[in-house]
Design a protein around this motif. Sequence first.
Motif, PDB file in Angstrom:
ATOM      1  N   PHE A 259       0.831  -1.045   0.039  1.00  0.00           N
ATOM      2  CA  PHE A 259      -0.286  -0.127   0.057  1.00  0.00           C
ATOM      3  C   PHE A 259       0.731   1.277  -0.093  1.00  0.00           C
ATOM      4  O   PHE A 259       0.440   2.360  -0.594  1.00  0.00           O
ATOM      5  CB  PHE A 259      -0.842   0.099   1.233  1.00  0.00           C
ATOM      6  CG  PHE A 259      -2.277  -0.689   0.879  1.00  0.00           C
ATOM      7  CD1 PHE A 259      -3.144  -0.140   0.314  1.00  0.00           C
ATOM      8  CD2 PHE A 259      -2.454  -1.993   1.247  1.00  0.00           C
ATOM      9  CE1 PHE A 259      -4.531  -0.830  -0.038  1.00  0.00           C
ATOM     10  CE2 PHE A 259      -3.750  -2.827   1.025  1.00  0.00           C
ATOM     11  CZ  PHE A 259      -4.872  -2.000   0.375  1.00  0.00           C
ATOM     12  N   GLU A 266      -7.244   1.653  -3.347  1.00  0.00           N
ATOM     13  CA  GLU A 266      -8.018   1.028  -2.432  1.00  0.00           C
ATOM     14  C   GLU A 266      -7.809  -0.443  -2.239  1.00  0.00           C
ATOM     15  O   GLU A 266      -8.254  -1.079  -1.407  1.00  0.00           O
ATOM     16  CB  GLU A 266      -9.751   0.995  -2.722  1.00  0.00           C
ATOM     17  CG  GLU A 266     -10.194   2.414  -2.821  1.00  0.00           C
ATOM     18  CD  GLU A 266     -10.371   3.063  -1.271  1.00  0.00           C
ATOM     19  OE1 GLU A 266     -10.742   2.247  -0.356  1.00  0.00           O
ATOM     20  OE2 GLU A 266      -9.766   4.279  -1.050  1.00  0.00           O
ATOM     21  N   ASP A 276      -7.502  -5.548   0.574  1.00  0.00           N
ATOM     22  CA  ASP A 276      -8.078  -4.013   0.416  1.00  0.00           C
ATOM     23  C   ASP A 276      -7.635  -3.441   1.639  1.00  0.00           C
ATOM     24  O   ASP A 276      -6.788  -3.788   2.554  1.00  0.00           O
ATOM     25  CB  ASP A 276      -9.609  -4.308   0.315  1.00  0.00           C
ATOM     26  CG  ASP A 276     -10.119  -4.938   1.457  1.00  0.00           C
ATOM     27  OD1 ASP A 276      -9.658  -5.145   2.434  1.00  0.00           O
ATOM     28  OD2 ASP A 276     -11.492  -5.558   1.248  1.00  0.00           O
ATOM     29  N   ARG A 277      -8.030  -2.306   2.054  1.00  0.00           N
ATOM     30  CA  ARG A 277      -7.788  -1.302   3.344  1.00  0.00           C
ATOM     31  C   ARG A 277      -8.241  -2.198   4.428  1.00  0.00           C
ATOM     32  O   ARG A 277      -7.406  -1.620   5.521  1.00  0.00           O
ATOM     33  CB  ARG A 277      -8.079  -0.088   2.934  1.00  0.00           C
ATOM     34  CG  ARG A 277      -7.413   0.740   1.924  1.00  0.00           C
ATOM     35  CD  ARG A 277      -7.585   2.209   2.089  1.00  0.00           C
ATOM     36  NE  ARG A 277      -6.841   2.799   1.036  1.00  0.00           N
ATOM     37  CZ  ARG A 277      -5.556   3.130   1.348  1.00  0.00           C
ATOM     38  NH1 ARG A 277      -4.866   2.819   2.523  1.00  0.00           N
ATOM     39  NH2 ARG A 277      -4.697   3.531   0.521  1.00  0.00           N
ATOM     40  N   LEU A 280      -4.960  -3.989   5.183  1.00  0.00           N
ATOM     41  CA  LEU A 280      -4.163  -3.101   5.809  1.00  0.00           C
ATOM     42  C   LEU A 280      -4.006  -2.744   7.165  1.00  0.00           C
ATOM     43  O   LEU A 280      -3.321  -2.683   7.960  1.00  0.00           O
ATOM     44  CB  LEU A 280      -3.993  -1.567   4.683  1.00  0.00           C
ATOM     45  CG  LEU A 280      -3.334  -0.721   5.143  1.00  0.00           C
ATOM     46  CD1 LEU A 280      -1.614  -1.156   5.154  1.00  0.00           C
ATOM     47  CD2 LEU A 280      -3.318   0.481   4.552  1.00  0.00           C
TER      48      LEU A 280
END
Length: 304
Positions: A259, A266, A276-277, A280
């Motif tokens: 990221f 996204e 995806d986040r 993260l």
Amino acid sequence: MRSWLQVSADDEDRLAQIAGLATDAVILDLAGILPDTRSRARARAREWLEAHRTQVIAQQQQSRWVQISPLGSRWWRDDLQAVLHSAPDGIVLPRCSAPDQLQALTAELYENEQREGLSHNAVRILPLLGSTAASAFTTAEFATGANPRLAGFGWNAASLAKSLGATRVTDETGSLATPLRLVRAQVLMAARARGVMPIESPLAQDAGEETFAAQAQAARQDGFEGMIATHPDQIPILNEIFSVTEHERGEARSIVAAFSENSGGETAEVSGRIIDRSDLARAERIMQRSGPPGGRTGTSHRLM
């Protein structure tokens, strides 16, 4: 923090043994003290906090917490004022039944920090939620809001069972009784929604090592980051189970790096899969977790 050892502030012998333990956090308990010994317990808590203040800060080994009386009692404010001069790292608030209690403690801490010369927001808060049948319905109300003092959410299975009139906390397999599992799940989800640590309740002190390890492993797998212990022999188990593994840490680094290369995206790709986040956010939590990979075995100490 993986392991939180709760010790009665009135037990001088046990207090003397804490410094040699490998627990990440110590909770000096003032909430369970009898009225006629409360002044003595406050003095012992204050003395212990003061004696270990420099050592703990220098070595970063143990976080020092005090569990005060519930805000509905007549003792909580005196409990708080008795220990704040010794600058505990945090306050455990038992039977926290609504967000306004959290705000009331926050305001009280602010005033006391000014008086004691402590930095603003130096003292954190760990509320214990859902300790009664009525407060179990308010747990979701803690999922939103902003409070820089908030370290996490915990709960107390024994307190809730008592409120319900239940005669057991766990069943014959060591699993939580059905009504308690509902509140446990709500506390976990409220912590994750708020972005703070979810801490598992202390469970049966007389549980065998195998049963206790299974309970801790289940908590870890469900998403809890640590657990409250009631005996030093439980500390090495908690440190091992709740420590981030090398595999988890390596995977988290890869996600954070992916990221970083795609800061506005996204999604990202790691090892051939799309993340995806939410991945993260989990990776960042793992990177922030305390404790060396693989756990810290420490020494098993039995309190007599």
